[in-house]
Scaffold this motif. Structure first.
Motif, PDB file in Angstrom:
ATOM      1  N   PRO A 166     -11.710  31.838  42.451  1.00  0.00           N
ATOM      2  CA  PRO A 166     -11.588  30.425  42.065  1.00  0.00           C
ATOM      3  C   PRO A 166     -12.959  29.809  41.812  1.00  0.00           C
ATOM      4  O   PRO A 166     -13.928  30.057  42.553  1.00  0.00           O
ATOM      5  CB  PRO A 166     -10.899  29.793  43.280  1.00  0.00           C
ATOM      6  CG  PRO A 166     -10.204  30.925  43.964  1.00  0.00           C
ATOM      7  CD  PRO A 166     -11.040  32.137  43.724  1.00  0.00           C
ATOM      8  N   LEU A 167     -13.068  28.987  40.788  1.00  0.00           N
ATOM      9  CA  LEU A 167     -14.360  28.418  40.415  1.00  0.00           C
ATOM     10  C   LEU A 167     -14.928  27.507  41.496  1.00  0.00           C
ATOM     11  O   LEU A 167     -16.147  27.352  41.613  1.00  0.00           O
ATOM     12  CB  LEU A 167     -14.213  27.651  39.092  1.00  0.00           C
ATOM     13  CG  LEU A 167     -13.888  28.502  37.858  1.00  0.00           C
ATOM     14  CD1 LEU A 167     -13.738  27.607  36.630  1.00  0.00           C
ATOM     15  CD2 LEU A 167     -14.972  29.544  37.623  1.00  0.00           C
ATOM     16  N   TRP A 168     -14.055  26.890  42.300  1.00  0.00           N
ATOM     17  CA  TRP A 168     -14.556  25.963  43.313  1.00  0.00           C
ATOM     18  C   TRP A 168     -15.315  26.669  44.430  1.00  0.00           C
ATOM     19  O   TRP A 168     -16.053  26.020  45.190  1.00  0.00           O
ATOM     20  CB  TRP A 168     -13.410  25.143  43.897  1.00  0.00           C
ATOM     21  CG  TRP A 168     -12.284  25.953  44.489  1.00  0.00           C
ATOM     22  CD1 TRP A 168     -11.144  26.323  43.873  1.00  0.00           C
ATOM     23  CD2 TRP A 168     -12.214  26.475  45.834  1.00  0.00           C
ATOM     24  NE1 TRP A 168     -10.342  27.046  44.720  1.00  0.00           N
ATOM     25  CE2 TRP A 168     -10.984  27.157  45.949  1.00  0.00           C
ATOM     26  CE3 TRP A 168     -13.054  26.435  46.932  1.00  0.00           C
ATOM     27  CZ2 TRP A 168     -10.590  27.796  47.111  1.00  0.00           C
ATOM     28  CZ3 TRP A 168     -12.655  27.074  48.106  1.00  0.00           C
ATOM     29  CH2 TRP A 168     -11.445  27.743  48.180  1.00  0.00           C
ATOM     30  N   LEU A 169     -15.176  28.004  44.531  1.00  0.00           N
ATOM     31  CA  LEU A 169     -15.910  28.720  45.573  1.00  0.00           C
ATOM     32  C   LEU A 169     -17.417  28.730  45.306  1.00  0.00           C
ATOM     33  O   LEU A 169     -18.216  28.759  46.247  1.00  0.00           O
ATOM     34  CB  LEU A 169     -15.397  30.158  45.665  1.00  0.00           C
ATOM     35  CG  LEU A 169     -14.135  30.397  46.484  1.00  0.00           C
ATOM     36  CD1 LEU A 169     -13.754  31.868  46.471  1.00  0.00           C
ATOM     37  CD2 LEU A 169     -14.317  29.918  47.924  1.00  0.00           C
ATOM     38  N   TYR A 170     -17.813  28.684  44.046  1.00  0.00           N
ATOM     39  CA  TYR A 170     -19.232  28.776  43.717  1.00  0.00           C
ATOM     40  C   TYR A 170     -20.001  27.508  44.108  1.00  0.00           C
ATOM     41  O   TYR A 170     -21.033  27.601  44.797  1.00  0.00           O
ATOM     42  CB  TYR A 170     -19.394  29.091  42.230  1.00  0.00           C
ATOM     43  CG  TYR A 170     -18.841  30.448  41.868  1.00  0.00           C
ATOM     44  CD1 TYR A 170     -19.598  31.600  42.046  1.00  0.00           C
ATOM     45  CD2 TYR A 170     -17.552  30.586  41.363  1.00  0.00           C
ATOM     46  CE1 TYR A 170     -19.089  32.854  41.717  1.00  0.00           C
ATOM     47  CE2 TYR A 170     -17.035  31.839  41.038  1.00  0.00           C
ATOM     48  CZ  TYR A 170     -17.806  32.970  41.220  1.00  0.00           C
ATOM     49  OH  TYR A 170     -17.297  34.194  40.909  1.00  0.00           O
ATOM     50  N   PRO A 171     -19.548  26.310  43.729  1.00  0.00           N
ATOM     51  CA  PRO A 171     -20.254  25.120  44.243  1.00  0.00           C
ATOM     52  C   PRO A 171     -20.120  24.959  45.752  1.00  0.00           C
ATOM     53  O   PRO A 171     -21.023  24.422  46.401  1.00  0.00           O
ATOM     54  CB  PRO A 171     -19.586  23.959  43.489  1.00  0.00           C
ATOM     55  CG  PRO A 171     -18.281  24.479  43.011  1.00  0.00           C
ATOM     56  CD  PRO A 171     -18.499  25.937  42.753  1.00  0.00           C
ATOM     57  N   LEU A 172     -19.017  25.441  46.309  1.00  0.00           N
ATOM     58  CA  LEU A 172     -18.862  25.361  47.764  1.00  0.00           C
ATOM     59  C   LEU A 172     -19.905  26.233  48.464  1.00  0.00           C
ATOM     60  O   LEU A 172     -20.468  25.841  49.496  1.00  0.00           O
ATOM     61  CB  LEU A 172     -17.451  25.801  48.160  1.00  0.00           C
ATOM     62  CG  LEU A 172     -17.129  25.732  49.659  1.00  0.00           C
ATOM     63  CD1 LEU A 172     -17.209  24.293  50.145  1.00  0.00           C
ATOM     64  CD2 LEU A 172     -15.740  26.301  49.936  1.00  0.00           C
TER      65      LEU A 172
END
Length: 342
Positions: free
Chosen positions: A6-12
């Motif tokens: 999921p893309l949100w894992l990278y900014p997280l």
């Protein structure tokens, strides 16, 4: 196989690194930042984690340990998917390390950081000096400012009973050492592991494309002169051929038994057989079984190496369905196998 997180894992992961950096540089009630704890969290433990990850990447592929306590011991993750998993893990860790670096640089710019070291077991500054010299061996030649000297170590020693006894005017001079440690022991190993994963994935992709091209060429050649009827020969003409028993529990002759053990064991035995490059191979099957795609894949692998293959019904069971023999004949004709009759 396409694998994405999921893309949100990278900014997280980046935000998590910022939190780690800010929390590690938080002042304690005694007025100094614990240098030894910061180095352990930022460089020591990440370097150990990178070493463990590298060792696990190159060790022999085994069934994941958590599956050994379940009924899925036969399950095996594809090596290419494993490399993709490792690549994503290293990418997330690099983002976390970048977040720590961003927090450190921001606090260096907007705050006045003061570092101090203190240890219950190590009370000799000379030992700390030797340890920092060993850690700094990678950048001593080109970044001498990031190598702490004995004076800095002696002046920033923190004694909890008398915290103000030492001159702390140069307590902020530890930042080049921490910055170099963060880059060399945290970020750099993960970048190198990412490059290794990318190179291995590229090598596997090229190898798979080459094998697929060879298999397509062999299939095209076979289709050009494929007979309209099933070829049949006598079993006596194949007495010298090597035999592979597919899902036959108790064969009465010597040969390789596949389809009954674990996938890992079957794959190892099958690869050893292909390395011997037998000229002819007889597949002995049970009439009560149905043809499987896994068997067809192995037949194609042997055909790609130029192995001549035949099919023989090994278990002549009267209880088998009437269409079972016809199913195996169709399977043999589709894969250009010679049908053996007693």
């Amino acid at each position: 196989m396409k694998f994405q997180l999921p893309l949100w894992l990278y900014p997280l992961a980046f935000l998590f690194g910022i939190l780690i950096g800010a929390a590690a540089l938080r002042y304690t009630p005694d007025g100094r930042i614990n240098l030894m704890l910061v180095w352990l969290v930022w460089a020591g433990l990440p370097f150990v984690g990178a070493c463990v990850s590298g060792w696990m990447m190159f060790r022999k592929q085994q069934v994941p340990w958590i599956l050994r306590f379940t009924g899925l011991q036969h399950w095996q993750l594809d090596p290419q998917v494993q490399l993709k998993l490792w690549l994503k893990l290293h990418q997330l860790w690099c983002l976390t390390a970048t977040g720590v670096l961003a927090a450190f640089l921001a606090l260096l710019l907007f705050t006045d950081l003061a570092f101090g070291w203190s240890s219950t077991l190590v009370d000799d500054p000379q030992r700390i000096y030797q340890l920092t010299q060993l850690i700094s061996v990678h950048w001593q030649a080109y970044w001498p400012a990031a190598v702490p000297d004995l004076t800095l170590i002696e002046n920033t020693r923190f004694i909890r009973i008398a915290p103000s006894t030492a001159d702390a005017g140069n307590a902020g001079d530890w930042w080049p050492f921490l910055l170099a440690s963060l880059l060399i022991y945290n970020l750099l190993p993960r970048v190198l592991l990412m490059l290794v994963c990318l190179l291995q994935l590229r090598h596997r992709t090229v190898t798979q494309l080459s094998v697929s091209a060879q298999q397509n060429a062999v299939s095209a050649d076979i289709n050009c002169f494929s007979p309209s009827e099933l070829q049949q020969q006598s079993c006596s003409a194949w007495q010298d051929a090597e035999r592979v028993f597919w899902e036959v529990s108790k064969p009465s002759a010597d040969g390789l038994v596949l389809g009954l053990g674990s996938w890992e064991q079957d794959q190892q035995q099958w690869q050893m057989l292909l390395k011997r490059r037998p000229a002819r191979l007889v597949w002995c099957v049970d009439l009560r079984r149905s043809p499987l795609a896994e068997m067809a894949d192995r037949i194609q692998q042997a055909s790609a190496q130029g192995v001549q293959q035949a099919l023989q019904i090994w278990e002549q069971d009267l209880d088998a369905p009437s269409h079972a023999r016809e199913s195996w004949k169709v399977f043999a004709q589709q894969h250009q196998l010679i049908w053996l009759e007693a």
